[in-house]
Scaffold this active site. Sequence first.
Site, short mmCIF file in Angstrom:
data_model
loop_
_atom_site.label_atom_id
_atom_site.label_comp_id
_atom_site.label_asym_id
_atom_site.label_seq_id
_atom_site.Cartn_x
_atom_site.Cartn_y
_atom_site.Cartn_z
N CYS A 62 4.25 -19.44 -0.99
CA CYS A 62 2.98 -19.01 -1.57
C CYS A 62 2.73 -19.75 -2.89
CB CYS A 62 3.00 -17.51 -1.82
SG CYS A 62 3.54 -16.53 -0.39
N CYS A 102 6.32 1.71 -7.10
CA CYS A 102 6.32 0.63 -6.11
C CYS A 102 7.48 -0.30 -6.36
CB CYS A 102 5.00 -0.14 -6.19
SG CYS A 102 3.54 0.91 -6.16
N CYS A 193 -1.25 -0.31 1.61
CA CYS A 193 -1.74 -0.91 0.37
C CYS A 193 -1.89 -2.40 0.66
CB CYS A 193 -0.74 -0.66 -0.76
SG CYS A 193 -1.17 -1.50 -2.31
N ARG A 265 -7.57 -0.95 -6.95
CA ARG A 265 -6.67 -1.12 -8.09
C ARG A 265 -6.87 -2.46 -8.78
NH1 ARG A 265 -1.36 -0.84 -5.92
NH2 ARG A 265 -1.59 1.41 -6.06
#
Length: 351
Positions: A62, A102, A193, A265
């Site tokens: 990524c 989280c 999420c 969020r």
Amino acid sequence: MESPEKELRYDWTTEEILDLFDIPFLELVYKAQTIHRKYFTPNEVQISSLLSIKTGNCPEDCKYCPQSAHHSSEVPKEKLLELDTIIQKAREAKLSGATRFCMGAAWRNPKNTDLPYISEIIRAVKKEGLETCMTLGMLTPEQACKLKEAGLDYYNHNIDTSPEFYDQIITTRTFNDRLKTLEHIRKAGIKICSGGIIGMGETLNDRASFLHTLATLKPHPESVPINLLVKVKGTPLENADDVDPVDFIKMIAVTRIIMPKSYVRMSAGRSSLSAEAQALCFMAGANSIFCGCKLLTTPNAEMSEDELLLHKLGINTTLATSSKTPADDRIAIFSAIHHNKSDHKCFKLED
């Protein structure tokens, strides 16, 4: 606080979403806030915190991520944290006002041999009175079921960007791989999420297409993090162009309009926004933030700064409305946690 079911749509087209981006800014924010108030309590924000339980040396490529083994960023390579350390961080997160904890591991996917320990972590954190969320990479159906059995509340698996732009950012797994994991999570009965990042060189069409993918999932993800790229030295996107704060606020507003029941969020990159820009994000329907000094490995606003901002705006949090600790005392506690030099890490927060 339900609005008519006709506003819960799963058939949005990319063209319709692009039309929303064309609405004059103040009208768009007003429309988003009007819809927000039909589903959520005004002036209330949910607080989450994110801890990196396994940092660095990720095999994925990524382009935005400093944890990738393919890049030259200076993120340390660390093994899974001990359970005692994780529980201590969870307690600090709860004290800071977080209702959801989280935990992220820099993996392409967990091994089956990792699941017993991950399950132990989930059960231990839940005993602290926090919702649990994990982000561990791709999952098989069987692994998703194991996490559900352990009591996991949420699983974070971002789609990152549009299907058209995806292979410009990631080549080690496909966009469809992401969707398959989301399907496994949903079938296991875990809340989703899932969001993405803007500022990676994508077009407005890409942003609309990215939101289209999420808005046509049925049901919508329960939580949608919108990240602003944090440019990290040593990653391919370290010199990407800045995003205009107005464009970020519009992204929040459109997300709220097309996914009215989801928590929206403000995630990574929030520390680069002014207090005024963040206030407009809340007006546009953002009702969840991460608190703490880091989002995994990138900077975030100080905990005491967040408390002061929310207090100034008259915004409550789940803990703030029920806590017996006065606001001024909580600010002092947050500051003490952050500046505790005996701890070799400040607690690390999101995606």
